[in-house]
Design a protein around this motif. Structure first.
Motif, mmCIF file in Angstrom:
data_model
loop_
_atom_site.group_PDB
_atom_site.id
_atom_site.type_symbol
_atom_site.label_atom_id
_atom_site.label_comp_id
_atom_site.label_asym_id
_atom_site.label_seq_id
_atom_site.Cartn_x
_atom_site.Cartn_y
_atom_site.Cartn_z
ATOM 1 N N GLN A 38 -5.492 24.269 5.479
ATOM 2 C CA GLN A 38 -6.891 23.860 5.587
ATOM 3 C C GLN A 38 -7.057 22.351 5.414
ATOM 4 N N SER A 39 -6.146 21.741 4.663
ATOM 5 C CA SER A 39 -6.243 20.312 4.386
ATOM 6 C C SER A 39 -5.489 19.454 5.388
ATOM 7 N N ALA A 40 -4.817 20.058 6.368
ATOM 8 C CA ALA A 40 -3.916 19.314 7.241
ATOM 9 C C ALA A 40 -4.628 18.207 8.009
ATOM 10 N N THR A 41 -5.768 18.499 8.617
ATOM 11 C CA THR A 41 -6.484 17.491 9.405
ATOM 12 C C THR A 41 -6.947 16.348 8.518
ATOM 13 N N ALA A 42 -7.527 16.675 7.371
ATOM 14 C CA ALA A 42 -7.998 15.640 6.448
ATOM 15 C C ALA A 42 -6.840 14.796 5.938
ATOM 16 N N ARG A 43 -5.696 15.421 5.696
ATOM 17 C CA ARG A 43 -4.528 14.687 5.202
ATOM 18 C C ARG A 43 -4.061 13.661 6.233
ATOM 19 N N GLU A 44 -4.018 14.051 7.492
ATOM 20 C CA GLU A 44 -3.551 13.124 8.524
ATOM 21 C C GLU A 44 -4.554 12.005 8.771
ATOM 22 N N LEU A 45 -5.839 12.322 8.744
ATOM 23 C CA LEU A 45 -6.846 11.274 8.848
ATOM 24 C C LEU A 45 -6.688 10.263 7.715
ATOM 25 N N THR A 46 -6.510 10.770 6.504
ATOM 26 C CA THR A 46 -6.367 9.906 5.342
ATOM 27 C C THR A 46 -5.113 9.055 5.449
ATOM 28 N N ASN A 66 -3.736 7.974 8.147
ATOM 29 C CA ASN A 66 -4.029 6.928 9.133
ATOM 30 C C ASN A 66 -4.896 5.828 8.530
ATOM 31 N N TRP A 67 -5.924 6.215 7.754
ATOM 32 C CA TRP A 67 -6.806 5.206 7.157
ATOM 33 C C TRP A 67 -6.054 4.337 6.159
ATOM 34 N N LEU A 68 -5.167 4.935 5.370
ATOM 35 C CA LEU A 68 -4.362 4.150 4.435
ATOM 36 C C LEU A 68 -3.482 3.152 5.185
ATOM 37 N N GLY A 69 -3.033 3.534 6.379
ATOM 38 C CA GLY A 69 -2.207 2.637 7.178
ATOM 39 C C GLY A 69 -2.973 1.478 7.778
ATOM 40 N N LEU A 70 -4.293 1.580 7.832
ATOM 41 C CA LEU A 70 -5.118 0.532 8.433
ATOM 42 C C LEU A 70 -5.669 -0.464 7.421
ATOM 43 N N VAL A 71 -5.598 -0.137 6.134
ATOM 44 C CA VAL A 71 -6.275 -0.952 5.137
ATOM 45 C C VAL A 71 -5.577 -2.302 4.956
ATOM 46 N N ASP A 72 -6.379 -3.333 4.699
ATOM 47 C CA ASP A 72 -5.856 -4.663 4.406
ATOM 48 C C ASP A 72 -5.188 -4.645 3.028
ATOM 49 N N PRO A 73 -3.915 -5.048 2.920
ATOM 50 C CA PRO A 73 -3.219 -4.942 1.624
ATOM 51 C C PRO A 73 -3.902 -5.714 0.497
ATOM 52 N N PHE A 83 -4.224 15.920 -2.034
ATOM 53 C CA PHE A 83 -4.241 17.120 -1.205
ATOM 54 C C PHE A 83 -3.224 18.143 -1.694
ATOM 55 N N GLY A 84 -3.553 19.410 -1.458
ATOM 56 C CA GLY A 84 -2.580 20.471 -1.618
ATOM 57 C C GLY A 84 -1.774 20.625 -0.329
ATOM 58 N N ASP A 85 -0.916 21.627 -0.296
ATOM 59 C CA ASP A 85 -0.084 21.877 0.882
ATOM 60 C C ASP A 85 -0.705 22.875 1.840
ATOM 61 N N ASP A 86 -1.953 23.255 1.583
ATOM 62 C CA ASP A 86 -2.590 24.284 2.392
ATOM 63 C C ASP A 86 -2.890 23.770 3.792
ATOM 64 N N VAL A 94 0.837 -1.192 0.000
ATOM 65 C CA VAL A 94 0.000 0.000 0.000
ATOM 66 C C VAL A 94 0.876 1.248 0.000
ATOM 67 N N ASP A 95 0.715 2.083 -0.997
ATOM 68 C CA ASP A 95 1.428 3.360 -1.085
ATOM 69 C C ASP A 95 0.674 4.386 -0.254
ATOM 70 N N LYS A 96 1.310 4.863 0.825
ATOM 71 C CA LYS A 96 0.632 5.823 1.706
ATOM 72 C C LYS A 96 0.948 7.267 1.342
ATOM 73 N N GLU A 97 2.019 7.505 0.599
ATOM 74 C CA GLU A 97 2.419 8.881 0.317
ATOM 75 C C GLU A 97 1.964 9.365 -1.048
ATOM 76 N N GLY A 98 1.992 8.508 -2.053
ATOM 77 C CA GLY A 98 1.566 8.920 -3.385
ATOM 78 C C GLY A 98 0.148 9.459 -3.413
ATOM 79 N N PRO A 99 -0.823 8.747 -2.810
ATOM 80 C CA PRO A 99 -2.184 9.291 -2.801
ATOM 81 C C PRO A 99 -2.280 10.645 -2.113
#
Length: 278
Positions: free
Chosen positions: A172-180, A182-189, A167-170, A157-162
């Motif tokens: 405003q997106s920081a919370t959503a980026r970190e949630l995402t 975390n979710w990518l880290g939990l997914v079954d490969p 997301f942009g670097d703004d 699972v690529d966690k950084e490419g998505p």
């Protein structure tokens, strides 16, 4: 506190929202009463990706957010399953929930499933919302997504490419980026690999069926989404008898998380649209 952070703070357990699991192995979270609104997330995510929408619509609708196969706590589909199998899975879920008619909103891969359901299940789908969904990728985009799908069994699972694409670097997106992240880290490969391959090959599966979808159909994406582009949304809306497009300026792929107030307003508009005469 923004809407996403506020919703996260209200989650009763650290691992996420409470779930029930159907006899067929599909996990879901249900809250509220009223007309059913079923929410399908994208590849690598889980039903918590709809936190702002669950919070916004549970006061007026029976909101059912579902874990896609191989994600969250839902049972996987067999390796090699194509988009049609995911649409069949969703039909089975509607059966298990005894939903004869429902509004369905999908994001990304979930949009492909929602669109397939609208094309296949007739009157069972009252309205369809297609958020950040793809349509007839060009040759370059198709080659890129197929290459990513082929790499998953080797690289995982690529966690950084998505995150870079979504997301942009703004700030405003920081919370959503970190949630995402975390979710990518939990997914079954394996579940991720199966769903991503279906996503990579599914952009044309139901593409010819939009002229037959006669229910209210919202096509929504971010102006800066490089993969689920505004042009795609406009083409699908033009092909759908009761379709319309909404573009959220300055946002990318995870627009329901980065611009939840705007998206919720547009979803409320969609839910208030009268159904087509049958």
């Amino acid at each position: 506190m923004d809407t996403i952070a506020q919703s996260k703070a209200n989650v009763p357990e650290a691992e996420g929202l409470p779930r029930k699991i159907t006899a067929g192995g599909t996990a879901y979270h249900e809250v509220g009463i009223g007309e059913p609104l079923v929410l399908i997330h994208g590849v690598g995510m889980r039903l918590e990706a709809w936190l702002p929408q669950i919070a916004a619509f549970s006061g007026s609708h029976r909101v059912i957010a579902v874990d896609m196969p191989g994600h969250g706590e839902s049972r996987s589909l067999p390796a090699g399953s194509r988009l049609e199998a995911f649409v069949d899975w969703f039909g089975g879920f509607l059966d298990e929930m005894a939903l004869d008619a429902a509004n369905v909103a999908g994001h990304s891969m979930g949009a492909l499933v929602a669109g397939g359901a609208a094309a296949t299940f007739g009157e069972r789908i009252r309205r369809v919302a297609y958020l950040n969904g793809v349509y007839r990728r060009d040759a370059e985009a198709k080659a890129a997504v197929l290459a990513r799908a082929a790499a998953i069994p080797v690289t995982g699972v690529d966690k950084e490419g998505p995150l870079l694409r979504w997301f942009g670097d703004d700030a405003q997106s920081a919370t959503a980026r970190e949630l995402t992240r975390n979710w990518l880290g939990l997914v079954d490969p394996q579940g991720y690999a199966t769903a991503y391959a279906a996503f990579a090959g599914g952009d044309e599966t139901y593409a010819d069926r939009w002229p037959q979808v006669r229910v209210p159909a919202l096509f929504l994406t971010g102006s800066d989404d490089p993969n689920s582009t505004p042009q795609m949304a406009e083409q699908m809306a033009a092909a759908t008898p009761r379709g319309w497009v909404r573009i959220v300026e300055g946002h990318r792929h995870m627009v329901n998380l980065t611009a939840p107030e705007i998206v919720n307003e547009l979803l409320a508009e969609w839910l208030s649209c009268g159904e087509d005469a049958r």
